[in-house]
Design a protein around this motif. Structure first.
Motif, PDB file in Angstrom:
ATOM      1  N   PHE A  30       0.847  -1.190   0.000  1.00 39.20           N
ATOM      2  CA  PHE A  30       0.000   0.000   0.000  1.00 39.20           C
ATOM      3  C   PHE A  30       0.881   1.238   0.000  1.00 39.20           C
ATOM      4  N   LEU A  31       0.434   2.259  -0.702  1.00 41.42           N
ATOM      5  CA  LEU A  31       1.100   3.562  -0.690  1.00 41.42           C
ATOM      6  C   LEU A  31       0.109   4.566  -0.112  1.00 41.42           C
ATOM      7  N   ALA A  32       0.437   5.133   1.065  1.00 37.80           N
ATOM      8  CA  ALA A  32      -0.460   6.128   1.686  1.00 37.80           C
ATOM      9  C   ALA A  32       0.139   7.509   1.425  1.00 37.80           C
ATOM     10  N   SER A  36       7.442   7.349   4.130  1.00 35.05           N
ATOM     11  CA  SER A  36       8.376   6.346   4.655  1.00 35.05           C
ATOM     12  C   SER A  36       8.695   5.323   3.566  1.00 35.05           C
ATOM     13  N   LEU A  37       7.689   4.928   2.795  1.00 32.52           N
ATOM     14  CA  LEU A  37       7.902   3.878   1.788  1.00 32.52           C
ATOM     15  C   LEU A  37       8.782   4.357   0.633  1.00 32.52           C
ATOM     16  N   LEU A  38       8.517   5.557   0.109  1.00 30.15           N
ATOM     17  CA  LEU A  38       9.283   5.994  -1.070  1.00 30.15           C
ATOM     18  C   LEU A  38      10.768   6.180  -0.760  1.00 30.15           C
ATOM     19  N   ARG A  77      -4.316  12.727   7.787  1.00 31.07           N
ATOM     20  CA  ARG A  77      -2.929  13.261   7.753  1.00 31.07           C
ATOM     21  C   ARG A  77      -2.512  13.753   9.137  1.00 31.07           C
ATOM     22  N   HIS A  78      -1.200  13.744   9.390  1.00 32.64           N
ATOM     23  CA  HIS A  78      -0.683  14.214  10.686  1.00 32.64           C
ATOM     24  C   HIS A  78      -1.156  15.642  10.975  1.00 32.64           C
ATOM     25  N   MET A  79      -1.220  16.484   9.954  1.00 28.98           N
ATOM     26  CA  MET A  79      -1.626  17.881  10.152  1.00 28.98           C
ATOM     27  C   MET A  79      -3.066  17.956  10.679  1.00 28.98           C
ATOM     28  N   VAL A 101       5.918  15.848  14.410  1.00 27.60           N
ATOM     29  CA  VAL A 101       6.395  14.952  13.344  1.00 27.60           C
ATOM     30  C   VAL A 101       6.995  15.794  12.207  1.00 27.60           C
ATOM     31  N   GLY A 102       8.271  15.582  11.938  1.00 27.48           N
ATOM     32  CA  GLY A 102       8.920  16.191  10.775  1.00 27.48           C
ATOM     33  C   GLY A 102       8.639  17.679  10.641  1.00 27.48           C
ATOM     34  N   ASP A 103       8.338  18.083   9.421  1.00 21.59           N
ATOM     35  CA  ASP A 103       8.048  19.488   9.124  1.00 21.59           C
ATOM     36  C   ASP A 103       6.651  19.579   8.503  1.00 21.59           C
ATOM     37  N   GLY A 110       2.027  12.712   5.342  1.00 20.75           N
ATOM     38  CA  GLY A 110       2.059  11.468   6.132  1.00 20.75           C
ATOM     39  C   GLY A 110       0.714  11.198   6.780  1.00 20.75           C
ATOM     40  N   THR A 111       0.389   9.914   6.941  1.00 24.01           N
ATOM     41  CA  THR A 111      -0.917   9.526   7.477  1.00 24.01           C
ATOM     42  C   THR A 111      -0.768   8.750   8.787  1.00 24.01           C
ATOM     43  N   MET A 112      -1.833   8.776   9.593  1.00 25.21           N
ATOM     44  CA  MET A 112      -1.850   7.988  10.840  1.00 25.21           C
ATOM     45  C   MET A 112      -1.666   6.498  10.527  1.00 25.21           C
ATOM     46  N   GLY A 114      -0.306   5.110   7.947  1.00 24.37           N
ATOM     47  CA  GLY A 114       1.039   4.851   7.414  1.00 24.37           C
ATOM     48  C   GLY A 114       2.071   4.757   8.511  1.00 24.37           C
ATOM     49  N   THR A 115       2.027   5.687   9.453  1.00 21.37           N
ATOM     50  CA  THR A 115       3.067   5.668  10.489  1.00 21.37           C
ATOM     51  C   THR A 115       2.869   4.490  11.439  1.00 21.37           C
ATOM     52  N   ILE A 116       1.621   4.098  11.715  1.00 17.77           N
ATOM     53  CA  ILE A 116       1.390   2.934  12.593  1.00 17.77           C
ATOM     54  C   ILE A 116       1.796   1.646  11.860  1.00 17.77           C
ATOM     55  N   ALA A 117       1.336   1.492  10.612  1.00 13.57           N
ATOM     56  CA  ALA A 117       1.631   0.263   9.859  1.00 13.57           C
ATOM     57  C   ALA A 117       3.133   0.110   9.609  1.00 13.57           C
ATOM     58  N   HIS A 118       3.826   1.227   9.438  1.00 11.51           N
ATOM     59  CA  HIS A 118       5.275   1.169   9.170  1.00 11.51           C
ATOM     60  C   HIS A 118       6.045   0.665  10.392  1.00 11.51           C
ATOM     61  N   SER A 123       9.601   6.583  15.130  1.00 10.30           N
ATOM     62  CA  SER A 123       8.475   7.470  14.830  1.00 10.30           C
ATOM     63  C   SER A 123       7.738   7.847  16.105  1.00 10.30           C
ATOM     64  N   ASP A 124       7.101   8.999  16.079  1.00  7.99           N
ATOM     65  CA  ASP A 124       6.509   9.560  17.294  1.00  7.99           C
ATOM     66  C   ASP A 124       5.135   8.962  17.641  1.00  7.99           C
ATOM     67  N   LEU A 125       4.320   8.676  16.638  1.00  8.43           N
ATOM     68  CA  LEU A 125       2.932   8.328  16.932  1.00  8.43           C
ATOM     69  C   LEU A 125       2.711   6.857  17.307  1.00  8.43           C
ATOM     70  N   PRO A 126       3.552   5.915  16.850  1.00 13.09           N
ATOM     71  CA  PRO A 126       3.409   4.558  17.394  1.00 13.09           C
ATOM     72  C   PRO A 126       3.577   4.532  18.916  1.00 13.09           C
ATOM     73  N   MET A 166      -5.347  -4.344   5.679  1.00 14.61           N
ATOM     74  CA  MET A 166      -5.135  -2.903   5.654  1.00 14.61           C
ATOM     75  C   MET A 166      -5.554  -2.339   6.998  1.00 14.61           C
ATOM     76  N   LEU A 167      -4.755  -1.436   7.525  1.00 15.45           N
ATOM     77  CA  LEU A 167      -5.137  -0.722   8.748  1.00 15.45           C
ATOM     78  C   LEU A 167      -6.176   0.320   8.347  1.00 15.45           C
ATOM     79  N   THR A 168      -7.325   0.305   8.997  1.00 16.90           N
ATOM     80  CA  THR A 168      -8.375   1.238   8.575  1.00 16.90           C
ATOM     81  C   THR A 168      -8.688   2.304   9.617  1.00 16.90           C
TER      82      THR A 168
HETATM   83  C1  LIG Z   1      11.845  14.210   5.888  1.00 14.96           C
HETATM   84  C2  LIG Z   1      10.984  13.327   6.752  1.00 14.96           C
HETATM   85  C3  LIG Z   1      10.960  13.563   8.109  1.00 14.96           C
HETATM   86  C4  LIG Z   1      10.162  12.781   8.943  1.00 14.96           C
HETATM   87  N1  LIG Z   1      10.172  13.039  10.276  1.00 14.96           N
HETATM   88  C5  LIG Z   1       9.418  12.279  11.098  1.00 14.96           C
HETATM   89  C6  LIG Z   1       9.402  12.528  12.501  1.00 14.96           C
HETATM   90  O1  LIG Z   1      10.055  13.433  13.017  1.00 14.96           O
HETATM   91  N2  LIG Z   1       8.614  11.730  13.274  1.00 14.96           N
HETATM   92  C7  LIG Z   1       7.851  10.711  12.753  1.00 14.96           C
HETATM   93  O2  LIG Z   1       7.166  10.039  13.489  1.00 14.96           O
HETATM   94  N3  LIG Z   1       7.849  10.461  11.420  1.00 14.96           N
HETATM   95  C8  LIG Z   1       8.604  11.216  10.586  1.00 14.96           C
HETATM   96  N4  LIG Z   1       8.588  10.971   9.239  1.00 14.96           N
HETATM   97  C9  LIG Z   1       7.759   9.844   8.728  1.00 14.96           C
HETATM   98  C10 LIG Z   1       6.365  10.346   8.376  1.00 14.96           C
HETATM   99  O3  LIG Z   1       5.617  10.551   9.550  1.00 14.96           O
HETATM  100  C11 LIG Z   1       5.652   9.304   7.494  1.00 14.96           C
HETATM  101  O4  LIG Z   1       4.665   9.970   6.809  1.00 14.96           O
HETATM  102  C12 LIG Z   1       5.003   8.152   8.206  1.00 14.96           C
HETATM  103  O5  LIG Z   1       5.928   7.459   8.998  1.00 14.96           O
HETATM  104  C13 LIG Z   1       4.439   7.123   7.216  1.00 14.96           C
HETATM  105  O6  LIG Z   1       3.206   7.557   6.787  1.00 14.96           O
HETATM  106  P1  LIG Z   1       2.862   7.552   5.252  1.00 14.96           P
HETATM  107  O7  LIG Z   1       1.407   7.817   5.151  1.00 14.96           O
HETATM  108  O8  LIG Z   1       3.778   8.466   4.541  1.00 14.96           O
HETATM  109  O9  LIG Z   1       3.139   6.005   4.855  1.00 14.96           O
HETATM  110  P2  LIG Z   1       3.759   5.346   3.561  1.00 14.96           P
HETATM  111  O10 LIG Z   1       5.176   5.782   3.405  1.00 14.96           O
HETATM  112  O11 LIG Z   1       2.864   5.511   2.398  1.00 14.96           O
HETATM  113  O12 LIG Z   1       3.713   3.824   4.020  1.00 14.96           O
HETATM  114  C14 LIG Z   1       4.567   3.318   5.042  1.00 14.96           C
HETATM  115  C15 LIG Z   1       4.353   1.791   5.158  1.00 14.96           C
HETATM  116  O13 LIG Z   1       3.075   1.511   5.709  1.00 14.96           O
HETATM  117  C16 LIG Z   1       2.265   0.752   4.791  1.00 14.96           C
HETATM  118  N5  LIG Z   1       0.924   1.313   4.899  1.00 14.96           N
HETATM  119  C17 LIG Z   1       0.580   2.626   4.744  1.00 14.96           C
HETATM  120  N6  LIG Z   1      -0.716   2.798   5.039  1.00 14.96           N
HETATM  121  C18 LIG Z   1      -1.203   1.580   5.366  1.00 14.96           C
HETATM  122  C19 LIG Z   1      -2.481   1.109   5.785  1.00 14.96           C
HETATM  123  N7  LIG Z   1      -3.530   1.932   5.923  1.00 14.96           N
HETATM  124  N8  LIG Z   1      -2.627  -0.214   6.044  1.00 14.96           N
HETATM  125  C20 LIG Z   1      -1.569  -1.063   5.934  1.00 14.96           C
HETATM  126  N9  LIG Z   1      -0.344  -0.679   5.538  1.00 14.96           N
HETATM  127  C21 LIG Z   1      -0.170   0.634   5.276  1.00 14.96           C
HETATM  128  C22 LIG Z   1       2.917   0.928   3.437  1.00 14.96           C
HETATM  129  O14 LIG Z   1       2.686  -0.178   2.584  1.00 14.96           O
HETATM  130  C23 LIG Z   1       4.390   1.049   3.831  1.00 14.96           C
HETATM  131  O15 LIG Z   1       4.938  -0.226   4.033  1.00 14.96           O
HETATM  132  C24 LIG Z   1       9.375  11.732   8.389  1.00 14.96           C
HETATM  133  C25 LIG Z   1       9.399  11.495   7.005  1.00 14.96           C
HETATM  134  C26 LIG Z   1      10.194  12.276   6.191  1.00 14.96           C
HETATM  135  C27 LIG Z   1      10.200  12.017   4.725  1.00 14.96           C
END
Ligand SMILES: Cc1cc2nc3c(=O)[nH]c(=O)nc-3n(C[C@H](O)[C@H](O)[C@H](O)COP(=O)(O)OP(=O)(O)OC[C@H]3O[C@@H](n4cnc5c(N)ncnc54)[C@H](O)[C@@H]3O)c2cc1C
Length: 274
Positions: A30-32, A36-38, A77-79, A101-103, A110-112, A114-118, A123-126, A166-168
């Motif tokens: 999944f791409l949210a 983190s994934l890219l 989204r985190h925002m 979280v980040g900037d 970033g999504t809730m 995404g950060t939990i599933a990752h 990361s801060d929110l797990p 999928m985490l919903t």
């Molecule tokens: C420059 C930068 C700084 C950052 N700083 C911080 C920070 O200070 N603190 C912090 O906590 N995080 C930080 N992050 C991480 C950020 O919070 C990410 O957005 C977050 O960790 C992942 O969310 P995402 O939606 O982008 O997930 P994605 O990157 O899209 O996915 C991450 C993983 O989760 C899986 N996934 C996503 N959504 C689901 C779902 N609904 N169900 C099942 N699997 C899913 C994907 O397949 C992938 O394996 C930073 C990221 C960057 C690029």
């Protein structure tokens, strides 16, 4: 840094996303928000054959009052978590942590879910949702199930989610007048935490969770047990790292992380008493 070639499909609903991952198997992801994934794909640490884009599943972007808890859709989204009036009122610890979280760019993408599933221990929110005793909802081909945050994190970037799930939704109990604190120690503003602490206290009850102190987010249960037994904040904070297993990296040695954990837990507990 160019990722390996992959196919791309977009899902319009959770059901479609689960059906697509069933068709494409273990090599699909999944791409949210992609934040983190890219980066992992660009470093070739992940090479999914198919990306299933769930970023536009709008009906999973919500924050709702569900009685004793707040329900947060996985695509929120985190925002939106940071600025939610509902969360500021009922779960201010989570709104505060989301704002760290980040900037702003990261927080807008970033999504809730995404950060939990990752399941990144840095990361801060797990860790924050672990401290809050959250429940995560997973949907798969056979229906939905609830997973307690305490059972979810199984290793570095490993969770209890099955590959076709999928985490919903993330369900976070209301805090009801609880004292709380979020501490994040970074070298530069907007960095990941070298060590972070999410904590709350209500009478003799408390919970303390640590960011970046092991291969998973860590619940410092010894600290809470000591406080419940009448220990002072200073003595309880000395136990901060008892359940953790931190590693060293460019930012910190193991000893420095242990020291930081004790200092930050003490600060968090002192702030939580106000
Ligand atoms: C420059 C930068 C700084 C950052 N700083 C911080 C920070 O200070 N603190 C912090 O906590 N995080 C930080 N992050 C991480 C950020 O919070 C990410 O957005 C977050 O960790 C992942 O969310 P995402 O939606 O982008 O997930 P994605 O990157 O899209 O996915 C991450 C993983 O989760 C899986 N996934 C996503 N959504 C689901 C779902 N609904 N169900 C099942 N699997 C899913 C994907 O397949 C992938 O394996 C930073 C990221 C960057 C690029």
């Amino acid at each position: 840094m160019i990722p390996a070639a992959f196919d791309y499909v977009r899902a319009g609903s959770a059901e479609e996303a689960i059906s697509l991952i069933g068709q494409h198997g273990d090599e699909a992801k999944f791409l949210a928000g992609g934040h983190s994934l890219l980066p992992l794909m660009k470093l070739r640490l992940a090479s999914p054959s198919v990306l299933i884009d769930i970023g536009r599943v709008q009906d999973l972007s919500y924050i709702r009052d569900a009685g004793d808890h707040i329900a947060i859709g996985a695509l929120t989204r985190h925002m939106d978590v940071e600025t939610s009036a509902l969360l500021k009122e009922h779960v201010p610890l989570l709104a505060c942590a989301a704002g760290q979280v980040g900037d702003p760019q990261v927080r807008h993408r970033g999504t809730m879910g995404g950060t939990i599933a990752h399941a990144d221990p840095a990361s801060d929110l797990p860790a924050t949702t672990l401290a809050l005793g959250a429940t995560y909802v997973a949907q798969g081909p056979n229906g939905t199930r609830e997973i307690a945050a305490a059972d979810f994190y199984q290793g570095f970037l490993e969770s209890a989610l099955e590959p076709d799930e999928m985490l919903t939704e993330i369900r976070v109990p209301k805090m009801h007048g609880t004292g709380w604190s979020f501490q994040k120690f970074t070298r530069r503003a907007q960095d990941y935490a070298i060590v972070g602490v999410a904590a709350w206290r209500r009478g003799t009850e408390s919970a303390v969770a640590l960011v970046n102190m092991g291969s998973t987010p860590v619940l410092a249960e010894g600290v809470s047990a000591a406080l419940a037994g009448g220990a002072s904040v200073a003595d309880a904070a000395e136990l901060a790292a008892a359940e953790s297993d931190p590693t060293h990296d460019l930012n910190a040695s193991v000893e420095y992380r242990v020291h930081l954990a004790k200092v930050l837990v003490r600060r968090a507990l002192e702030e939580s008493t106000h």
